[in-house]
Design a protein around this motif. Structure first.
Motif, short mmCIF file in Angstrom:
data_model
loop_
_atom_site.label_atom_id
_atom_site.label_comp_id
_atom_site.label_asym_id
_atom_site.label_seq_id
_atom_site.Cartn_x
_atom_site.Cartn_y
_atom_site.Cartn_z
N CYS A 36 12.01 -58.83 8.29
CA CYS A 36 12.68 -58.89 6.92
C CYS A 36 14.13 -58.18 6.95
O CYS A 36 14.34 -57.16 7.76
CB CYS A 36 12.32 -57.79 5.78
SG CYS A 36 13.00 -57.99 4.35
N LEU A 37 15.22 -59.35 6.88
CA LEU A 37 16.45 -58.89 7.09
C LEU A 37 17.13 -58.40 5.70
O LEU A 37 17.22 -59.05 4.83
CB LEU A 37 17.44 -60.07 7.69
CG LEU A 37 16.82 -60.75 8.76
CD1 LEU A 37 17.37 -61.94 8.99
CD2 LEU A 37 16.81 -59.84 10.07
N GLY A 38 17.70 -57.05 5.81
CA GLY A 38 18.26 -56.74 4.65
C GLY A 38 19.71 -57.31 4.28
O GLY A 38 20.00 -58.04 4.99
N GLU A 48 14.61 -63.37 5.91
CA GLU A 48 13.60 -63.17 6.59
C GLU A 48 13.88 -63.99 8.01
O GLU A 48 14.57 -64.98 8.11
CB GLU A 48 12.36 -63.70 6.26
CG GLU A 48 11.72 -62.82 5.16
CD GLU A 48 10.63 -63.33 4.40
OE1 GLU A 48 9.65 -62.65 4.60
OE2 GLU A 48 10.56 -64.38 4.24
N GLN A 49 13.56 -63.50 9.27
CA GLN A 49 13.59 -64.10 10.58
C GLN A 49 12.03 -64.08 11.04
O GLN A 49 11.18 -63.06 10.88
CB GLN A 49 14.40 -63.21 11.41
CG GLN A 49 14.39 -63.59 12.83
CD GLN A 49 15.62 -62.68 13.51
OE1 GLN A 49 16.75 -63.12 13.44
NE2 GLN A 49 15.10 -61.83 14.17
N PHE A 50 11.87 -65.31 11.80
CA PHE A 50 10.36 -65.41 12.18
C PHE A 50 10.70 -65.98 13.76
O PHE A 50 11.55 -66.67 13.86
CB PHE A 50 9.73 -66.64 11.54
CG PHE A 50 9.53 -66.28 10.21
CD1 PHE A 50 8.44 -65.67 9.40
CD2 PHE A 50 10.44 -66.77 9.05
CE1 PHE A 50 8.09 -65.71 8.34
CE2 PHE A 50 10.20 -66.52 7.52
CZ PHE A 50 9.06 -66.11 7.30
N ARG A 63 15.62 -68.31 11.01
CA ARG A 63 16.31 -67.38 10.09
C ARG A 63 16.28 -68.15 8.61
O ARG A 63 17.04 -69.21 8.58
CB ARG A 63 17.68 -66.95 10.57
CG ARG A 63 17.58 -65.95 11.82
CD ARG A 63 18.67 -65.45 12.39
NE ARG A 63 19.31 -66.62 12.67
CZ ARG A 63 20.68 -66.88 13.15
NH1 ARG A 63 21.29 -65.54 12.95
NH2 ARG A 63 21.00 -67.66 13.76
N ALA A 64 15.81 -67.42 7.61
CA ALA A 64 15.70 -68.16 6.39
C ALA A 64 16.23 -67.07 5.32
O ALA A 64 15.95 -65.87 5.23
CB ALA A 64 14.42 -68.44 5.94
N SER A 65 17.29 -67.35 4.48
CA SER A 65 17.76 -66.73 3.25
C SER A 65 17.86 -67.81 2.27
O SER A 65 17.99 -68.93 2.49
CB SER A 65 19.15 -65.92 3.59
OG SER A 65 19.97 -66.98 4.08
N PRO A 66 18.18 -67.29 1.02
CA PRO A 66 18.06 -68.26 -0.05
C PRO A 66 19.19 -69.42 0.19
O PRO A 66 20.38 -68.93 0.39
CB PRO A 66 18.57 -67.28 -1.37
CG PRO A 66 17.91 -66.16 -1.06
CD PRO A 66 17.92 -66.15 0.61
N GLY A 67 18.62 -70.69 0.15
CA GLY A 67 19.61 -71.85 0.47
C GLY A 67 19.96 -72.03 1.97
O GLY A 67 20.50 -73.20 2.11
N VAL A 68 19.52 -71.11 2.95
CA VAL A 68 19.96 -71.68 4.03
C VAL A 68 18.87 -71.41 5.22
O VAL A 68 17.95 -70.12 5.11
CB VAL A 68 21.02 -70.61 4.68
CG1 VAL A 68 21.21 -70.97 5.91
CG2 VAL A 68 22.34 -70.89 3.76
N VAL A 69 18.44 -72.13 6.10
CA VAL A 69 17.60 -71.94 7.30
C VAL A 69 17.98 -72.52 8.32
O VAL A 69 18.62 -73.67 8.35
CB VAL A 69 16.18 -72.75 6.66
CG1 VAL A 69 15.16 -72.75 7.91
CG2 VAL A 69 15.52 -72.57 5.36
#
Length: 77
Positions: A36-38, A48-50, A63-69
């Motif tokens: 989990c990335l703060g 989050e990072q997988f 790496r996924a954050s709202p609207g960006v992968v």
């Protein structure tokens, strides 16, 4: 090269990458690590990072954050 992520959703908080479309190939992956990335700013979105591995031993980072992968190929065996 562009990759597309197909997500397995076991509820909104538990979505994980299940497959990648990478170089015109459908790749089934397994998650080896999830981080989990703060948020950068207080109250900001959390990403989050997988780390993923496929049956050919390739290692990917998503790496996924709202609207960006973002998908990266880290290692090829």
């Amino acid at each position: 090269m562009v990759a597309r992520v197909e997500w397995h959703s076991a509820g909104k908080a538990c979505s994980t990458p299940a497959r990648l479309w990478f170089g015109g190939e459908r790749v089934v992956v397994r998650v080896t690590e999830r981080v989990c990335l703060g948020p950068v700013q207080a109250g900001g979105a959390i990403g989050e990072q997988f780390f993923l591995e496929d049956s050919r031993g390739r290692v990917f980072r998503v790496r996924a954050s709202p609207g960006v992968v973002v998908v990266e190929l880290l290692a090829v065996s």
